[in-house]
Design a protein around this motif. Structure first.
Motif, PDB file in Angstrom:
ATOM      1  N   UNK A   1       0.679  -1.225   0.001  1.00  0.00           N
ATOM      2  CA  UNK A   1      -0.132  -0.074   0.090  1.00  0.00           C
ATOM      3  C   UNK A   1       1.030   1.202  -0.098  1.00  0.00           C
ATOM      4  N   UNK A   2       0.670   2.139  -0.873  1.00  0.00           N
ATOM      5  CA  UNK A   2       1.494   3.474  -0.979  1.00  0.00           C
ATOM      6  C   UNK A   2       0.561   4.359  -0.678  1.00  0.00           C
ATOM      7  N   UNK A   3       0.874   5.424   0.426  1.00  0.00           N
ATOM      8  CA  UNK A   3       0.187   6.485   0.839  1.00  0.00           C
ATOM      9  C   UNK A   3       1.083   7.784   0.807  1.00  0.00           C
ATOM     10  N   UNK A   4       1.139   8.356  -0.576  1.00  0.00           N
ATOM     11  CA  UNK A   4       1.788   9.393  -0.641  1.00  0.00           C
ATOM     12  C   UNK A   4       1.745  10.657   0.102  1.00  0.00           C
ATOM     13  N   UNK A   5       0.330  10.849   0.752  1.00  0.00           N
ATOM     14  CA  UNK A   5       0.202  12.161   1.203  1.00  0.00           C
ATOM     15  C   UNK A   5       0.677  12.016   2.606  1.00  0.00           C
ATOM     16  N   UNK A   6       1.270  10.827   3.308  1.00  0.00           N
ATOM     17  CA  UNK A   6       1.619  10.705   4.628  1.00  0.00           C
ATOM     18  C   UNK A   6       3.152  11.330   4.507  1.00  0.00           C
ATOM     19  N   UNK A   7       3.567  11.454   5.841  1.00  0.00           N
ATOM     20  CA  UNK A   7       5.077  12.286   5.869  1.00  0.00           C
ATOM     21  C   UNK A   7       6.081  11.080   5.397  1.00  0.00           C
ATOM     22  N   UNK A   8       7.244  11.529   4.917  1.00  0.00           N
ATOM     23  CA  UNK A   8       8.233  10.451   5.159  1.00  0.00           C
ATOM     24  C   UNK A   8       8.408   9.405   6.058  1.00  0.00           C
ATOM     25  N   UNK A   9       8.825   7.975   5.538  1.00  0.00           N
ATOM     26  CA  UNK A   9       8.815   6.990   6.495  1.00  0.00           C
ATOM     27  C   UNK A   9       7.582   6.555   6.835  1.00  0.00           C
ATOM     28  N   UNK A  10       6.356   7.121   6.385  1.00  0.00           N
ATOM     29  CA  UNK A  10       4.957   6.540   6.744  1.00  0.00           C
ATOM     30  C   UNK A  10       4.369   6.460   5.432  1.00  0.00           C
ATOM     31  N   UNK A  11       4.867   6.135   4.204  1.00  0.00           N
ATOM     32  CA  UNK A  11       4.340   6.131   2.874  1.00  0.00           C
ATOM     33  C   UNK A  11       3.879   4.680   2.425  1.00  0.00           C
TER      34      UNK A  11
END
Length: 198
Positions: free
Chosen positions: A37-47
């Motif tokens: 799962x990729x979540x580009x809106x999250x901060x780095x390290x949580x994507x």
């Protein structure tokens, strides 16, 4: 469609977005071992997160699969969270609400069930237990022996003179999961309670 939630360090459950929900459900139904799962809106390290299924639901921080058989792993840090699948309700919502509202008056909500032991040397074994639903206390009681009708009513009324239960399953904030609990047991289900499963 089934819904998915992940559990944080404070034992609180958080729902996935509808889009991620669909991706996870598709992978679940396709019997995949894992997905990204990729979540580009999250901060780095949580994507980037891996969702792992079945026997593959393990990580360095969780060497054994949880009872839900699904985990979420942060690709960058290895942080691991338990994920649960909540099956779509069967039947109409109105029927379910009618049934729920009649719990306190329904005399038939007791009887024998098989319960899988969750601790001790017989962990995982199915055991025959007599269950009584207690609406006033929002819980399920279970006993080694069957109860007479009067004893059942004492339990359902939370009377102090009621027989002592072998165990109690709290139902406040609990969810019932009905899909793929145990393929060898027809009509099997699990109850997800805060802090674990029954």
């Amino acid at each position: 469609m089934a819904k998915y939630e992940h559990r944080d360090a404070d034992n609180r459950w958080h729902a996935f977005s509808d889009a991620d929900n669909q991706v996870i459900e598709d992978a679940y139904r396709a019997n995949k071992n894992k997905i990204l799962l990729t979540m580009p809106q999250n901060p780095p390290g949580l994507r980037e997160f891996e969702v792992r299924f079945g026997d593959n639901a393990r990580s360095e921080r969780m060497p054994r699969p949880p009872s839900t058989k699904i985990i979420q792993v942060n690709v960058a840090s290895g942080a691991t969270r338990i994920v649960r699948r909540i099956a779509s309700p069967r039947g109409s919502n109105s029927a379910a609400m009618t049934r729920a509202s009649s719990f306190a008056d329904d005399p038939a909500l007791y009887g024998w069930l098989l319960r899988r032991a969750t601790s001790g040397w017989r962990r995982g074994a199915w055991q025959r237990r007599f269950f009584v639903l207690v609406p006033k206390s929002s819980c399920l009681l279970y006993f080694h022996r069957g109860l007479h009708t009067r004893e059942v009513q004492l339990c359902r009324n939370a009377d102090p003179s009621a027989p002592a239960a072998r165990g109690t399953i709290p139902l406040a904030n609990a969810m019932v999961c009905t899909d793929d609990v145990d393929g060898s047991k027809q009509h099997s289900f699990s109850i997800a309670v805060p802090g674990g499963f029954e």
